[in-house]
Scaffold this motif. Structure first.
Motif, PDB file in Angstrom:
ATOM      1  N   PRO A  32       0.808  -1.103  -0.037  1.00 50.23           N
ATOM      2  CA  PRO A  32       0.196  -0.096   0.005  1.00 50.23           C
ATOM      3  C   PRO A  32       0.798   1.263   0.008  1.00 50.23           C
ATOM      4  CG  PRO A  32      -0.576  -1.466   1.789  1.00 50.23           C
ATOM      5  CD  PRO A  32       0.580  -2.092   1.215  1.00 50.23           C
ATOM      6  N   SER A  33       0.170   2.188  -0.716  1.00 50.45           N
ATOM      7  CA  SER A  33       1.299   3.417  -0.916  1.00 50.45           C
ATOM      8  C   SER A  33       0.696   4.692  -0.264  1.00 50.45           C
ATOM      9  CB  SER A  33       1.482   3.645  -2.377  1.00 50.45           C
ATOM     10  OG  SER A  33       0.356   3.997  -2.805  1.00 50.45           O
ATOM     11  N   ASP A  61      -5.006   3.465  -0.355  1.00 50.22           N
ATOM     12  CA  ASP A  61      -4.967   1.771  -0.442  1.00 50.22           C
ATOM     13  C   ASP A  61      -5.563   1.059   0.778  1.00 50.22           C
ATOM     14  OD1 ASP A  61      -3.647   2.319  -2.976  1.00 50.22           O
ATOM     15  OD2 ASP A  61      -1.955   2.340  -2.251  1.00 50.22           O
ATOM     16  N   TYR A  62      -5.401   1.680   1.970  1.00 47.72           N
ATOM     17  CA  TYR A  62      -5.852   0.990   3.159  1.00 47.72           C
ATOM     18  C   TYR A  62      -7.314   1.027   3.087  1.00 47.72           C
ATOM     19  CZ  TYR A  62      -1.198   0.437   4.968  1.00 47.72           C
ATOM     20  OH  TYR A  62       0.140   0.133   5.276  1.00 47.72           O
ATOM     21  N   THR A  76      -8.563  -1.668   0.672  1.00 48.23           N
ATOM     22  CA  THR A  76      -8.197  -2.948   1.149  1.00 48.23           C
ATOM     23  C   THR A  76      -9.191  -3.308   2.293  1.00 48.23           C
ATOM     24  OG1 THR A  76      -5.916  -2.829   0.539  1.00 48.23           O
ATOM     25  CG2 THR A  76      -6.462  -4.466   2.165  1.00 48.23           C
TER      26      THR A  76
END
Length: 89
Positions: free
Chosen positions: A41-42, A46-47, A50
């Protein structure tokens, strides 16, 4: 017993294969250091993506099992009741 041993052995081998390599461990955040390969994850988005996917999959699994085991339709000829017929047990 032999089948159980085979499943355990395959699970043990799979754990070694799916663990991240040394380079990936260094590039991952601490929470994912030994779990995944690649860039990881960047950012916060992204989190969020997810965890949203994890929640959706979890809810889908819960409700699919719930309605499979206890369908709301009580009609014995309803398609949902096919798994509860005697010849499927």
């Amino acid at each position: 017993m032999r089948k159980l041993s085979l499943i355990f052995f395959l699970f043990l081998i799979a754990q070694q294969v799916i663990n991240a390599c040394e380079l990936c461990k260094e590039n991952q955040p601490k929470a994912l250091a030994d779990i995944t390969h690649g860039a990881g994850p960047s950012g916060t988005i992204d989190y969020i993506i997810t965890w949203s996917a994890i929640i959706i999959v979890g809810l889908t699994l819960f409700y699919s099992v719930k309605y499979l085991l206890r369908p709301e339709k009580r009609d014995p000829d309803h398609i949902k009741n096919i798994v509860t017929h005697e010849y499927f047990r």
